[in-house]
Write a protein that holds these residues in place. Structure first.
Motif, PDB file in Angstrom:
ATOM      1  N   VAL A  28       0.914  -1.316  -0.040  1.00 43.64           N
ATOM      2  CA  VAL A  28      -0.131  -0.159   0.061  1.00 43.64           C
ATOM      3  C   VAL A  28       0.863   1.037  -0.018  1.00 43.64           C
ATOM      4  N   PHE A  29       1.879   1.507   0.719  1.00 47.68           N
ATOM      5  CA  PHE A  29       2.895   2.323   1.027  1.00 47.68           C
ATOM      6  C   PHE A  29       4.088   1.665   1.268  1.00 47.68           C
ATOM      7  N   GLU A  30       5.120   2.390   0.908  1.00 47.69           N
ATOM      8  CA  GLU A  30       6.646   1.890   1.218  1.00 47.69           C
ATOM      9  C   GLU A  30       7.544   2.831   1.716  1.00 47.69           C
ATOM     10  N   ASN A  31       8.650   2.479   2.380  1.00 47.79           N
ATOM     11  CA  ASN A  31       9.708   3.625   2.599  1.00 47.79           C
ATOM     12  C   ASN A  31       9.214   4.888   3.176  1.00 47.79           C
ATOM     13  N   ILE A  32       8.268   4.752   4.107  1.00 46.65           N
ATOM     14  CA  ILE A  32       7.655   5.988   4.766  1.00 46.65           C
ATOM     15  C   ILE A  32       8.671   6.549   5.939  1.00 46.65           C
ATOM     16  N   ASN A  33       9.088   7.769   5.663  1.00 48.72           N
ATOM     17  CA  ASN A  33      10.177   8.227   6.641  1.00 48.72           C
ATOM     18  C   ASN A  33       9.609   9.770   7.000  1.00 48.72           C
ATOM     19  N   PHE A  34       9.389  10.125   8.288  1.00 49.12           N
ATOM     20  CA  PHE A  34       9.164  11.379   8.728  1.00 49.12           C
ATOM     21  C   PHE A  34       9.440  11.216  10.200  1.00 49.12           C
ATOM     22  N   SER A  35       9.533  12.727  10.684  1.00 49.59           N
ATOM     23  CA  SER A  35       9.664  12.762  12.184  1.00 49.59           C
ATOM     24  C   SER A  35       8.738  13.836  12.752  1.00 49.59           C
ATOM     25  N   ILE A  36       8.263  13.897  13.822  1.00 42.67           N
ATOM     26  CA  ILE A  36       7.249  14.863  14.480  1.00 42.67           C
ATOM     27  C   ILE A  36       8.157  15.322  15.705  1.00 42.67           C
ATOM     28  N   GLN A  37       8.281  16.724  15.814  1.00 46.93           N
ATOM     29  CA  GLN A  37       8.770  17.343  16.935  1.00 46.93           C
ATOM     30  C   GLN A  37       7.558  17.629  18.037  1.00 46.93           C
ATOM     31  N   GLN A  38       8.035  17.632  19.299  1.00 49.01           N
ATOM     32  CA  GLN A  38       7.129  17.741  20.290  1.00 49.01           C
ATOM     33  C   GLN A  38       6.612  19.106  20.165  1.00 49.01           C
ATOM     34  N   GLY A  39       5.141  19.221  20.334  1.00 50.70           N
ATOM     35  CA  GLY A  39       4.273  20.466  20.252  1.00 50.70           C
ATOM     36  C   GLY A  39       3.705  20.542  18.895  1.00 50.70           C
ATOM     37  N   GLU A  40       4.215  19.968  17.852  1.00 48.01           N
ATOM     38  CA  GLU A  40       3.823  20.214  16.505  1.00 48.01           C
ATOM     39  C   GLU A  40       2.636  19.611  16.057  1.00 48.01           C
ATOM     40  N   PHE A  41       1.847  20.285  15.110  1.00 53.41           N
ATOM     41  CA  PHE A  41       0.643  19.737  14.720  1.00 53.41           C
ATOM     42  C   PHE A  41       0.744  19.410  13.277  1.00 53.41           C
ATOM     43  N   ILE A  42       0.814  18.221  12.913  1.00 59.98           N
ATOM     44  CA  ILE A  42       0.849  17.626  11.635  1.00 59.98           C
ATOM     45  C   ILE A  42      -0.481  17.438  10.909  1.00 59.98           C
ATOM     46  N   CYS A  43      -0.723  17.710   9.792  1.00 54.03           N
ATOM     47  CA  CYS A  43      -1.835  17.167   9.037  1.00 54.03           C
ATOM     48  C   CYS A  43      -1.156  16.166   7.866  1.00 54.03           C
ATOM     49  N   VAL A  44      -2.161  15.126   7.572  1.00 57.55           N
ATOM     50  CA  VAL A  44      -1.841  14.411   6.451  1.00 57.55           C
ATOM     51  C   VAL A  44      -3.146  14.488   5.491  1.00 57.55           C
ATOM     52  N   ILE A  45      -2.560  14.627   4.170  1.00 59.56           N
ATOM     53  CA  ILE A  45      -3.514  14.691   3.109  1.00 59.56           C
ATOM     54  C   ILE A  45      -3.062  13.690   2.194  1.00 59.56           C
TER      55      ILE A  45
END
Ligand SMILES: Nc1ncnc2c1ncn2[C@@H]1O[C@H](COP(=O)(O)OP(=O)(O)O)[C@@H](O)[C@H]1O
Ligand SMILES: [Mg+2]
Length: 306
Positions: A28-45
């Motif tokens: 379905v998906f492959e090699n997904i890489n990302f980071s989230i910092q504390q206090g960050e608001f991340i949206c996914v579209i």
């Protein structure tokens, strides 16, 4: 491209995540890489079926990836935890309990040693925060869809999770109710500096709420194609946001991705090797986008249905 500020240890690190539901089908998906910092608001579209909910469920510990890992505060995630609160599209309240009891139930699971009084007082703060003080004795069947969703949000916040995961939490609500809850969420997040990972179909919602917007290409072989930095000032509001020309630059960039580029990336995905880190984009600030304006009605009126 300007240098990204490098933080020593991100709060959440997603490393090489891939998911294959069946061995005879492509991932379905492959090699997904990302980071989230504390206090960050991340949206996914991303379009329906690209694997957004699966990624959220893996971060929640409710599903397992086929390969890769999610590391939270230095520890690999291996199951659900009260450190990660989840708000689903349908509120999932306990129908036989009142608003107050639904929230107390969650608070008790976090603090089994607390007295009834302390649990009630703690819960009351969050019921008030989402504007449901008048309905605290009501059962879910006596509440509107918007009120139920607010209880779900109050419940998730009352557990004070280190990370809040939301899967299209306002998708089933009418526009007016959605706006009211978005405003509340903005206020709560500003006050608590809550770390949030939220899936949405609504590009305006993403621009209103997020610090960064992750764009997923279509599946199979979906990728995080870009991370769009939300360069609008943080004290934005629904009423004033659309007066800022930068709003349209970001919005057009997101819509263009959904209607055009997400498919192009998918067509190339099976053959092309995926790069480890997604592209970081600041629409309009890097000279890569024509500056569209509010007078572009085809884009301004568009609401994306995935
Ligand atoms: N339990 C499952 N078994 C098999 N396939 C699944 C399962 N859950 C999801 N899928 C498939 O994986 C893909 C991604 O699903 P999902 O994560 O729900 O996408 P999104 O949330 O982006 O719409 C879809 O093609 C879906 O049909
Ligand atoms: Mg989904």
């Amino acid at each position: 491209m300007p240098n990204e500020t490098k933080h020593a240890a991100p709060f959440i690190k997603v490393e090489g995540l891939s998911k294959r539901y069946r061995a005879d089908l492509p991932p379905v998906f492959e090699n997904i890489n990302f980071s989230i910092q504390q206090g960050e608001f991340i949206c996914v579209i991303g379009h329906s079926g690209c694997g957004k909910s699966t990624i959220l469920n893996v971060i929640a510990g409710l599903d397992e990836a086929s390969s890769g890992a999610v590391v939270m505060a230095g520890k690999e995630i291996s199951g659900p935890s009260l450190d990660r609160g989840v708000v689903f599209q349908s509120h999932a309240l306990l129908p036989w309990l009142t608003v107050e009891e639904n929230i107390a139930f969650a608070v008790r699971s976090r603090h089994p040693d607390w007295s009834r009084k302390r649990i009630a007082e703690h819960g009351a703060r969050f019921i008030e925060m989402v504007g449901l003080k008048a309905a605290w004795k009501k059962k879910p069947s006596e509440l509107s869809g918007g009120m139920k969703q607010r209880v779900g949000i109050a419940r998730a916040f009352s557990v004070e999770p280190k990370m809040l995961l939301m899967d299209e939490p306002f998708g089933a609500l009418d526009a007016l109710t959605r706006g009211v809850i978005q405003d509340e969420l903005l206020k709560i997040c500003a006050a608590t500096r809550q770390t949030v990972f939220m899936i949405t179909h609504d590009v305006d919602e993403a621009i209103l709420l997020s610090d960064k917007i992750m764009l997923m290409s279509n599946g199979p072989h979906a990728r995080i194609a870009e991370i769009v930095v939300n360069t609008l000032p943080r004290d934005r509001s629904r009423e004033t946001m659309h007066h800022d020309p930068q709003f349209y630059r970001i919005r057009n960039h997101l819509v263009d991705f959904l209607v055009r580029r997400s498919k192009m990336i998918q067509q190339n995905a099976a053959e092309a090797p995926s790069s480890a880190e997604p592209l970081i984009v600041r629409p309009g600030l890097e000279g890569d986008q024509p500056p569209p304006g509010p007078d572009n009605p085809s884009v301004a009126k568009m609401r994306v249905v995935a």
